[in-house]
Design an enzyme around this catalytic site. Structure first.
Site, short mmCIF file in Angstrom:
data_model
loop_
_atom_site.label_atom_id
_atom_site.label_comp_id
_atom_site.label_asym_id
_atom_site.label_seq_id
_atom_site.Cartn_x
_atom_site.Cartn_y
_atom_site.Cartn_z
N GLU A 1 1.38 -4.62 -13.31
CA GLU A 1 2.62 -4.84 -12.57
C GLU A 1 2.37 -5.66 -11.32
OE1 GLU A 1 4.84 -0.78 -14.06
OE2 GLU A 1 3.80 -0.72 -12.17
N CYS B 1 3.17 -8.65 -4.29
CA CYS B 1 2.08 -7.66 -4.30
C CYS B 1 1.39 -7.74 -5.66
CB CYS B 1 2.73 -6.30 -4.08
SG CYS B 1 1.58 -4.95 -4.10
N CYS C 1 -7.26 2.23 -11.66
CA CYS C 1 -8.18 2.23 -10.50
C CYS C 1 -9.12 3.42 -10.65
CB CYS C 1 -7.38 2.36 -9.21
SG CYS C 1 -8.43 2.39 -7.73
N CYS D 1 -7.42 8.33 -5.63
CA CYS D 1 -6.79 8.88 -4.43
C CYS D 1 -5.71 9.86 -4.90
CB CYS D 1 -6.19 7.78 -3.57
SG CYS D 1 -7.47 6.65 -2.96
N CYS E 1 -1.83 8.81 -5.29
CA CYS E 1 -1.53 7.47 -5.83
C CYS E 1 -1.37 7.51 -7.35
CB CYS E 1 -2.66 6.52 -5.44
SG CYS E 1 -2.53 4.90 -6.21
N GLY F 1 -5.05 -1.04 -8.42
CA GLY F 1 -6.49 -1.32 -8.36
C GLY F 1 -7.03 -1.48 -6.97
N GLU F 2 -8.36 -1.44 -6.89
CA GLU F 2 -9.06 -1.61 -5.62
C GLU F 2 -9.69 -3.00 -5.63
OE1 GLU F 2 -9.69 -0.32 -2.49
OE2 GLU F 2 -10.94 -2.11 -2.44
N LEU G 1 -6.09 4.01 5.61
CA LEU G 1 -6.75 5.03 6.42
C LEU G 1 -6.28 6.44 6.02
CD1 LEU G 1 -8.73 5.32 8.81
CD2 LEU G 1 -6.74 5.29 10.33
N ASN H 1 5.54 7.78 -0.89
CA ASN H 1 6.48 7.63 -2.00
C ASN H 1 6.18 8.71 -3.01
OD1 ASN H 1 7.81 5.16 -1.23
ND2 ASN H 1 5.84 4.17 -1.60
N CYS I 1 4.76 1.30 -3.04
CA CYS I 1 3.32 1.54 -2.98
C CYS I 1 2.97 2.83 -3.68
CB CYS I 1 2.86 1.72 -1.54
SG CYS I 1 3.01 0.30 -0.53
N1 SAH Z 1 -6.60 0.07 -3.64
C1 SAH Z 1 -6.18 -0.59 -2.47
C2 SAH Z 1 -4.93 -1.44 -2.67
C3 SAH Z 1 -3.88 -0.90 -3.58
S1 SAH Z 1 -3.04 0.57 -3.03
C4 SAH Z 1 -5.97 0.39 -1.34
O1 SAH Z 1 -6.01 1.59 -1.59
O2 SAH Z 1 -5.84 -0.05 -0.21
C5 SAH Z 1 -1.89 -0.13 -1.85
C6 SAH Z 1 -1.48 0.82 -0.76
O3 SAH Z 1 -0.56 1.81 -1.26
C7 SAH Z 1 -2.63 1.59 -0.13
O4 SAH Z 1 -2.51 1.61 1.28
C8 SAH Z 1 -2.42 2.96 -0.72
O5 SAH Z 1 -3.06 3.93 0.02
C9 SAH Z 1 -0.93 3.07 -0.72
N2 SAH Z 1 -0.38 4.14 -1.53
C10 SAH Z 1 -0.88 4.63 -2.68
N3 SAH Z 1 -0.09 5.62 -3.15
C11 SAH Z 1 0.95 5.74 -2.29
C12 SAH Z 1 2.11 6.55 -2.25
N4 SAH Z 1 2.36 7.43 -3.21
N5 SAH Z 1 2.97 6.41 -1.22
C13 SAH Z 1 2.72 5.47 -0.26
N6 SAH Z 1 1.64 4.66 -0.25
C14 SAH Z 1 0.76 4.79 -1.25
FE1 SF4 Z 2 -6.70 4.75 -4.05
FE2 SF4 Z 2 -5.76 2.22 -3.80
FE3 SF4 Z 2 -6.98 3.04 -6.06
FE4 SF4 Z 2 -4.58 4.00 -5.48
S1 SF4 Z 2 -5.07 1.88 -5.93
S2 SF4 Z 2 -6.37 5.17 -6.23
S3 SF4 Z 2 -4.70 4.11 -3.23
S4 SF4 Z 2 -7.92 2.88 -4.02
#
Ligand code: SAH
Ligand code: SF4
Length: 364
Positions: A104, A117, A124, A128, A131, A173-174, A228, A304, A347
């Site tokens: 996506e 985006c 990924c 986390c 996520c 993804g990261e 963070l 979210n 996000c």
């Molecule tokens: N993997 C990378 C980039 C993709 S995630 C990263 O983690 O930075 C993009 C952003 O969305 C990150 O800041 C992540 O922490 C945030 N994110 C993930 N799940 C979320 C959620 N449920 N609500 C709000 N932000 C979220």
């Molecule tokens: Fe964590 Fe970013 Fe991967 Fe989601 S996409 S699991 S926030 S590293």
């Protein structure tokens, strides 16, 4: 299943895609194939300026070269499956890879810009806990061509009076776990003879792959965003399991000592607020000291909510109190509103359902 869909991973790896290559890489590759380097300029122009996706139409190339490009190379990497439009104008593109995964990309209109985006992996591996992409596990890294094509396809669905101004690597993804493809995609997006986006219009978001931050900043003056989300290791270990490998002191210490970060290139910190987990006034009070010495901007985003995670966003009053405390301490902070939540485009809501569990983290 069509022949297109039954392509295996081996097919993917075997046939080079013209969009996998930046300017220098394509010139080198063409010379290895016995073609003059300047043929790369012609091919890039066909693809990116004229939008031609079929080598047989590249009429200023020698016939032998055209034939070999048609036979041995790919040009297109993704197909557009669907575009969903949110009430707030956010558009989510569902895209299919040649080996049948769905990824996506999300286009977010703002007052004076249009931000795309992009995804960098199918799933990924970093898991986390809040996520949706993390809940999928990793299927595979995307190729540079698949990252670049998200930009091209997004441009193709814009209205005539719109243009794409910014690209953020914040989709599935990261990015810093897929460094070869991500770095090549940055070269392609920013090269003056290819897509010519200014590096300051690009932002790469990472959950903190420390050894890849310097190479990113050395590659191009793009913006760096750090996810963070917590002010103590005990909380961050749970939210972002990567923290056990690169704890706060290591991550923030690396940023403090990074000469390529300065007042003109602040770091963007992302802090997703989750009710009862990281939203206390004590958290807000710990943040200024943690960020001290790093030119930075902080984006606070209410979580979210989605089915794959138990966490919830705090009330509006808690979000406001958290942000106000940071303002008082002189932190440059913005409370972001969620965009595209009604179509699961916000996000952390990106999760194309076909993906399966894959290999874990691989850092070289
Ligand atoms: N993997 C990378 C980039 C993709 S995630 C990263 O983690 O930075 C993009 C952003 O969305 C990150 O800041 C992540 O922490 C945030 N994110 C993930 N799940 C979320 C959620 N449920 N609500 C709000 N932000 C979220
Ligand atoms: Fe964590 Fe970013 Fe991967 Fe989601 S996409 S699991 S926030 S590293």
């Amino acid at each position: 299943m069509s022949a297109h869909e039954s392509m295996t991973q081996m097919d993917l790896n075997d046939r080079p895609n013209l969009k996998d290559f930046g300017y220098d890489a394509l010139r080198d590759r063409f010379q290895q194939e016995g073609w003059s380097a300047y043929r790369a300029d012609q091919v890039l122009q066909w693809i990116y300026t004229r939008g031609v996706g079929d080598a047989s139409l590249m009429t200023d190339l020698p016939a032998e070269m055209r034939d070999r490009l048609v036979r041995d190379w790919e040009i297109n990497a993704l197909t557009l499956k669907a575009v969903q439009k949110s009430r707030d104008g956010t558009r989510k593109l569902a895209l299919r890879t040649r080996d049948g995964s769905t990824i996506e990309a999300v286009m977010i209109p703002e007052e004076r810009r249009n931000t795309l985006c992009v995804s960098t992996q199918v799933g990924c591996p970093l898991a986390c806990s809040f996520c949706a992409t993390g809940a999928m596990g990793l299927t595979r890294n995307l190729r540079a061509s698949e990252i670049v094509e998200q930009v091209l396809l997004a441009r193709s669905v814009l209205d005539p009076d719109e243009s794409l101004t910014n690209v953020v690597y914040m989709g599935m993804g990261e990015p810093l776990l897929n460094w070869p493809a991500v770095s090549e995609s940055i070269r392609i997006l920013t090269h003056p003879k290819i897509l010519a986006l200014a590096p300051r219009r690009l932002t790469v978001s990472t959950s903190g792959i420390v050894p890849r931050i310097r190479p990113l900043l050395e590659l191009a003056p793009v913006n760096l965003a750090i996810s963070l989300h917590a002010t103590t290791d005990s909380v961050r270990d749970v939210l972002v399991p990567l923290n056990r490998r690169f704890p706060l002191e290591v991550l923030l210490g690396a940023l403090k000592n990074e000469p390529l970060i300065g007042r003109r290139r602040p770091v963007f910190f992302e802090y997703t607020l989750m009710e009862g987990i990281n939203d206390s006034i004590s958290d807000a009070r710990r943040l200024p000291a943690l960020l001290h010495g790093i030119p930075s901007k902080l984006n606070v985003i209410p979580m979210n909510p989605h089915a794959d995670a138990p966490q919830r966003p705090p009330s509006r009053a808690v979000c406001d109190a958290f942000t106000a405390e940071l303002h008082r301490a002189g932190v440059r902070v913005t409370l972001r509103r969620n965009r595209g939540a009604d179509i699961d485009a916000a996000c952390g809501q990106l999760a194309a359902r076909e993906a399966t569990e894959g290999p874990g983290i691989q850092l070289d």
